[in-house]
Design a protein around this motif. Structure first.
Motif, PDB file in Angstrom:
ATOM      1  N   ARG A 217       7.430  35.225  63.877  1.00 45.91           N
ATOM      2  CA  ARG A 217       7.114  34.327  64.134  1.00 45.91           C
ATOM      3  C   ARG A 217       5.830  34.885  63.306  1.00 45.91           C
ATOM      4  NH1 ARG A 217       8.428  33.322  69.470  1.00 45.91           N
ATOM      5  NH2 ARG A 217      10.116  31.587  69.764  1.00 45.91           N
TER       6      ARG A 217
ATOM      7  N   ILE B 108       2.964  34.752  60.631  1.00 48.01           N
ATOM      8  CA  ILE B 108       2.891  33.763  59.659  1.00 48.01           C
ATOM      9  C   ILE B 108       2.684  34.028  58.311  1.00 48.01           C
ATOM     10  CG2 ILE B 108       0.819  31.836  58.978  1.00 48.01           C
ATOM     11  CD1 ILE B 108      -0.564  32.822  61.301  1.00 48.01           C
TER      12      ILE B 108
ATOM     13  N   LEU C 168      -5.051  26.648  56.303  1.00 47.98           N
ATOM     14  CA  LEU C 168      -6.106  26.352  57.797  1.00 47.98           C
ATOM     15  C   LEU C 168      -5.321  25.616  58.731  1.00 47.98           C
ATOM     16  CD1 LEU C 168      -9.066  24.954  55.268  1.00 47.98           C
ATOM     17  CD2 LEU C 168      -8.726  27.645  56.573  1.00 47.98           C
ATOM     18  N   SER C 169      -4.263  24.579  58.510  1.00 49.80           N
ATOM     19  CA  SER C 169      -3.192  24.106  59.292  1.00 49.80           C
ATOM     20  C   SER C 169      -2.321  25.720  59.855  1.00 49.80           C
ATOM     21  CB  SER C 169      -3.102  23.263  58.857  1.00 49.80           C
ATOM     22  OG  SER C 169      -2.832  22.594  58.173  1.00 49.80           O
ATOM     23  N   PRO C 170      -3.237  25.210  61.676  1.00 50.51           N
ATOM     24  CA  PRO C 170      -2.102  27.015  62.087  1.00 50.51           C
ATOM     25  C   PRO C 170      -0.982  26.042  62.260  1.00 50.51           C
ATOM     26  CG  PRO C 170      -3.615  26.319  63.677  1.00 50.51           C
ATOM     27  CD  PRO C 170      -4.046  25.305  62.467  1.00 50.51           C
ATOM     28  N   GLU C 171       0.440  26.985  62.448  1.00 54.09           N
ATOM     29  CA  GLU C 171       1.348  26.144  61.996  1.00 54.09           C
ATOM     30  C   GLU C 171       2.346  25.316  63.781  1.00 54.09           C
ATOM     31  OE1 GLU C 171       5.866  28.663  61.817  1.00 54.09           O
ATOM     32  OE2 GLU C 171       4.138  29.544  62.656  1.00 54.09           O
ATOM     33  N   ARG C 172       2.195  24.638  64.013  1.00 53.40           N
ATOM     34  CA  ARG C 172       2.318  24.432  65.511  1.00 53.40           C
ATOM     35  C   ARG C 172       3.230  24.251  65.772  1.00 53.40           C
ATOM     36  NH1 ARG C 172      -2.432  20.834  66.086  1.00 53.40           N
ATOM     37  NH2 ARG C 172      -4.447  22.265  66.498  1.00 53.40           N
ATOM     38  N   ARG C 173       3.514  25.205  66.520  1.00 47.99           N
ATOM     39  CA  ARG C 173       5.719  25.058  66.627  1.00 47.99           C
ATOM     40  C   ARG C 173       5.534  24.513  67.766  1.00 47.99           C
ATOM     41  NH1 ARG C 173       7.277  28.987  69.107  1.00 47.99           N
ATOM     42  NH2 ARG C 173       9.452  28.928  68.481  1.00 47.99           N
ATOM     43  N   LYS C 174       6.814  23.190  67.686  1.00 50.49           N
ATOM     44  CA  LYS C 174       6.790  22.363  68.703  1.00 50.49           C
ATOM     45  C   LYS C 174       8.154  22.460  69.201  1.00 50.49           C
ATOM     46  CE  LYS C 174       5.595  20.145  73.154  1.00 50.49           C
ATOM     47  NZ  LYS C 174       4.439  19.465  73.715  1.00 50.49           N
TER      48      LYS C 174
END
Lengths: 331, 294, 354
Positions: free
Chosen positions: B21, B23, B288-294
């Motif tokens: 996972r 980045i 800059l946008s952190p990977e938002r996992r959902k």
């Protein structure tokens, strides 16, 4: 035996967007639903259970497609059918109930109008007839004071009432197959109980079959007659609810049963399934459950085990299905 | 709780998950790299202008005006006989400096005000938002032109005018982001951890909300360069004879039929600079946008 | 797995003086929380319409004993999350008192007061700052509260991760690199970093998959046993509550309506609402469901609490007296409180089959 109402064969669903090599999310899924049957599809998040249901209703999200297999409804092939003729089936033949009614209802149309739209369009009712039908359906789903409530907008109603409106809408054209995607997950436990009872009663009355997606085995146990357990895009076990839950043959089904607290057996320790489900993009070869499986043998890692019949009407996709049954007895 | 074997298994899973996972590294980001290359090259040209430019950008040669491109003057000369290539190179210095500086002041000022208003709310927020609404009611260029007219032309008054108008955008963006971020559970958790409001705002909310402002800032540099060009066109910009792309376009357009390169090439530079900054903004927003996992 | 020795209050004397009888670690009395909803500007100008008041909590009585897991159950709108927020101090109560180890908790909590009561949130995705590594997050708390000397911060962070079943290499990773269950473990490690003696867990497993839930539930049980933590576990899933907790408090529309030890509450519920909740649980085996406790309708709006007993409009047992008297929480059996005037008439449930 008569032909099943719905017959899904070797269904594969995948993401096709942006690559020549699609990522498979649902792979080689087959099941039948006969008239009046209540069929549960159980799995955890990411198992592909919702996409399977959405494929039947032609409601797959953009970029996700049926890649192979067939979905036959009443003998008619749905895969590849033109969208316009397929839409004609939705409503009078197949209807769907979603987890979150707020996103499925039109916020600026009165709920009575929304229910009446189906009968008017598909059953050729007049405006007055269809409104009467809507109020009748609302009363049937246990909505108190339906005449007044028919004039309400969705946001004016509570979650439980909105879910009843969705059910009334789905059943207003007497569909023969009702697709339910976690219809009670967002509801409180007393209201969930009411809604599940209602669904059962209405399906019994109208003879509609139910395809019911949920993550809760207890809900399936109470509501469904048959079930399929999905893991990482595959059906790993299927059969009658009584058979599968009392004699689970796939280690995943067994793990699910062991890891969830059972209200009637409070002293039983919970046995978690170690690890977590594989990422869809990097699924291991062979049985997807192999990395977490306590019964794993070398052969599990080479090829997906075929579905074997372990008892009449009870199948498990596990090469050790017989041994697992014996070990269960030994415990 | 777990048997040793299960624990080991769970840990192996964790290790595998941590690896798979991870980045995507920043240098694999196409837009970001394109932005860095273009903007980097422009900055390099600007910094090395004294070495790169073959001639003095303001030295007139009235015997050799409006010359076509030649071996001596690669892009020809303007109506005062000044070397266009040299003016283009020096112009990069002026335009980029004004662009960056004009963004820096409102960025800092607007972000701080917006963050404080969004975080603490109350009357401070109400007053600030009314001011913002008033500023938004006027078109950007009209305000800038009026202010430059009041302050008098010159580089300093351009900074001041742009800062006075554009801080509201940053305040609005950052306030909106803070309103969302302060409802997140991690902010409550930080409060329960006994952290002060200042620390939470700077260390926990700040890094999560600034990316939007930074991305906007990139496109704002382009806007500001355009503003300078426009001001130059109206005679309110950088005073002549300083080399600046806006005034070069303005000067060159008289001769568009005979000496098309005089206006077109500085215009092209504006386009290239805009493109580079947009790429940079795009790339940064990915990064800059952190990977938002959902 | 072996737990490193850890005393939650190592070297930190409590505020409270030692008493002969151990007071509850946390006690709330007569707690109320109401929100005045802003009416529209137009109706305010016209001076029309009363201000709408939402009564989220209305006279809550509850105590949390040392080293126990107390479950707080109720449906949406019952006020259980509001109560949790007030207990950790992130929201102020409108009225009532909170006692911590027998001494009143100040309305504005300082750094050290808030340290003692920590929270684990429902959503493991929004509860971790996406821009801080796990190590940075723990370090900040350890340094701020001087939990350990600066040199031992990394060692202590590793110990915390091991405590919640994670490996040290998690320290340098960002939250996005973890699954939901692992994130919940990290959130628990964060709560434990400041050595609290009370943990408030707001639906900590309801966002997790079933197979992962069990490991997190076990973690709570382990922490209680090994660290002596007192845990308030807010939940709506009664099967989970029954599995984990020592005592259960049932909330309905802003008030506690029944409190008892877990086995006693589920075997012998003395409030019709508790009874209805139990009968609504989806069961794995054929249960002892009686039609008498099928509830009609849904919980009323907290804007408009019914007069008398707040449960009376839905209660199959309601009599006239229920519409006029507001019953108080009274002892109906040893260590068993119920707020129902007909509590003694409710029969014992058939003993659950094993």
């Amino acid at each position: 035996m008569t032909d099943p109402l719905l017959s899904v064969r070797s269904l594969s669903i995948g993401v096709t967007r942006g690559s020549t090599d699609p990522t498979l999310i649902v792979e080689d899924v087959s099941f039948d639903i006969s008239k009046g049957e209540r069929f549960g599809i159980v799995g955890e998040s990411g198992s592909g259970k919702s996409l399977t249901l959405r494929a039947i209703g032609d409601l797959l999200p953009r970029g996700v497609e049926v890649l192979a297999g067939s979905i036959r409804y009443n003998g008619t092939e749905l895969v590849g059918m033109p969208r316009s003729s397929r839409r004609k089936l939705m409503g009078p033949e197949i209807a769907m109930i979603f987890q979150e009614p707020m996103t499925a209802l039109n916020p600026v149309v009165r709920v009575g109008e929304q229910i009446a739209e189906g009968p008017r369009r598909y059953l050729g009712m007049t405006r007055a007839e269809s409104m009467a039908r809507a109020i009748e359906m609302m009363a049937k789903t246990g909505i108190p004071d339906p005449v007044r409530r028919a004039r309400a907008y969705p946001h004016e109603l509570s979650g439980g009432l909105r879910q009843r409106i969705m059910i009334a809408m789905a059943l207003s054209c007497d569909p023969r197959l009702l697709l339910c995607d976690e219809p009670t997950t967002a509801l409180d436990v007393t209201v969930q109980h009411q809604v599940l009872r209602l669904l059962e009663d209405l399906c019994d009355d109208s003879g509609a079959a139910l395809a019911f997606v949920t993550h809760d085995l207890a809900v399936v146990n109470q509501t469904c007659t048959d079930l399929a357990v999905m893991y990482s895009g595959h059906i790993v076990e299927s059969g009658t609810v009584r058979e599968v839950l009392s004699d689970p043959r796939h280690p995943y089904t067994q793990g699910l049963l062991d890891s969830a607290p059972d209200f009637d057996r409070p002293e039983r320790p919970l046995i978690p399934i170690p690890g977590f489900p594989p990422n869809v993009a990097s699924r291991p070869s062979g049985c997807p459950f192999a990395p977490r499986c306590p019964f794993v043998v070398e052969a599990c890692r080479t090829a997906m085990p075929p579905m074997v019949t372990v008892a009449p009407g009870h199948g498990a996709a596990c090469i050790e299905a017989d041994r697992i049954s014996r070990e269960l007895v030994a415990r | 709780m777990m048997s040793p074997a299960e624990l080991l298994n769970a840990r192996l899973q964790q290790r595998r998950a941590l690896r798979s996972r991870s980045i995507k590294p920043w240098y694999r980001n196409g837009a970001l790299m394109a932005g860095i290359v273009i903007v980097g090259a422009l900055v390099l040209i600007a910094v090395l202008a004294p070495l790169l430019a073959p001639y003095d950008p303001i030295a007139q040669d009235l015997r050799n005006t409006l010359a076509s491109p030649s071996a001596e003057h690669w892009l020809g000369t303007d109506k005062f006989g000044r070397d266009i290539l040299s003016r283009l190179i020096w112009g990069a210095q002026v335009d980029l400096r004004v662009g960056f500086l004009a963004v820096l002041i409102p960025f800092v000022f607007g972000s701080v005000l917006g963050a404080i208003a969004g975080y603490f709310g109350g009357w401070l927020d109400t007053i600030l938002m009314r001011i913002v609404d008033v500023f938004f009611a006027f078109p950007f260029y009209v305000m800038v032109i009026v202010l430059v007219f009041i302050f008098g032309s010159g580089e300093a008054s351009i900074y001041l005018a742009i800062a006075a108008v554009s801080w509201v955008s940053y305040a609005k963006i950052v306030r909106g982001e803070v309103l969302v971020a302060k409802k997140q559970d991690y902010v409550t958790a930080a409060r329960l951890g006994g952290m002060s409001h200042g620390r939470i705002l700077v260390k926990h909310i700040g890094p999560n909300v600034l990316s939007q402002a930074i991305i906007y800032g990139m496109s704002d540099i382009v806007m500001d360069i355009m503003a300078i060009v426009t001001l130059g066109y109206l005679g309110l910009g950088i005073a002549p004879p300083t080399a600046e792309w806006g005034s070069m376009i303005n000067d060159g357009q008289e001769f568009i039929t005979t000496q098309w390169q005089q206006a077109t090439i500085p215009g092209l530079m504006v386009v290239v600079a805009s493109l580079g900054l947009s790429f940079l903004g795009d790339g940064l927003s990915d990064l800059l946008s952190p990977e938002r996992r959902k | 797995m072996t737990m490193p020795e850890a005393q939650p209050l190592e070297g930190r004397p409590l505020n409270a003086e030692p008493l002969a009888v151990d007071p509850p670690v946390l006690r709330v009395a007569n707690l109320a929380k109401s929100y005045d909803l802003p009416t529209s500007l137009l109706s305010r100008i016209a001076r029309r319409g009363d201000k709408a008041t939402l009564r989220a909590l209305d006279g809550v009585e509850l105590q949390l004993n040392r080293g126990e897991i107390l479950a707080l159950v109720g449906e949406s709108g019952s006020g259980k999350s509001t109560l949790a927020k007030i207990l950790v101090g992130s929201t102020a109560a409108t009225a009532g008192e909170i006692e911590y180890h027998g001494a009143p908790m100040p309305a504005r909590r300082g750094k050290d007061d808030s340290r003692r009561i920590q929270m684990v949130f429902q959503d493991p995705y929004s509860s971790l700052n996406p821009r801080l590594t796990v190590g940075a997050m723990l370090r900040e708390l350890l340094v701020l509260h001087s939990i350990v000397p600066a040199k031992q911060v990394r060692e202590e962070s590793k110990r915390l991760l091991n405590l919640v079943g994670l490996e040290e290499d998690a320290l340098d990773a960002y939250p996005s690199q973890f699954s939901g269950g692992q994130r919940q473990r990290i959130a628990i490690a964060r709560a434990l970093a400041v050595r609290p003696d009370i943990l408030i867990a707001d639906e900590p497993v309801s966002a997790l998959d079933v197979s992962v839930q069990a490991t997190v539930l076990d973690l709570f049980a382990t922490l209680r046993r090994d660290l002596g933590l007192s845990i308030l576990f807010v939940a709506h899933n009664l099967a989970v509550v029954q599995h984990l907790s020592d005592r259960v408090a049932v909330m309905y529309l802003g008030r506690i309506v029944e409190v008892a030890e877990t086995a006693e509450l589920f075997r012998n519920p003395r409030h019709p609402y508790t009874r209805a909740l139990i009968d609504s649980i989806p069961r794995m085996s054929a249960g002892s469901v009686t039609e008498a406790f099928q509830l009609e309708g849904e919980p009323p709006s907290p804007f408009d609490v019914p007069s008398g007993c707040r449960f009376n409009p839905r209660c199959p047992y309601a009599v006239d007296a229920c519409r006029t008297t507001d019953p108080v929480l009274e002892t109906v059996a040893p260590a068993h409180l119920s707020a129902c005037i007909r509590a003694s008439e409710l029969t014992e449930l058939a003993v659950a089959r094993v």
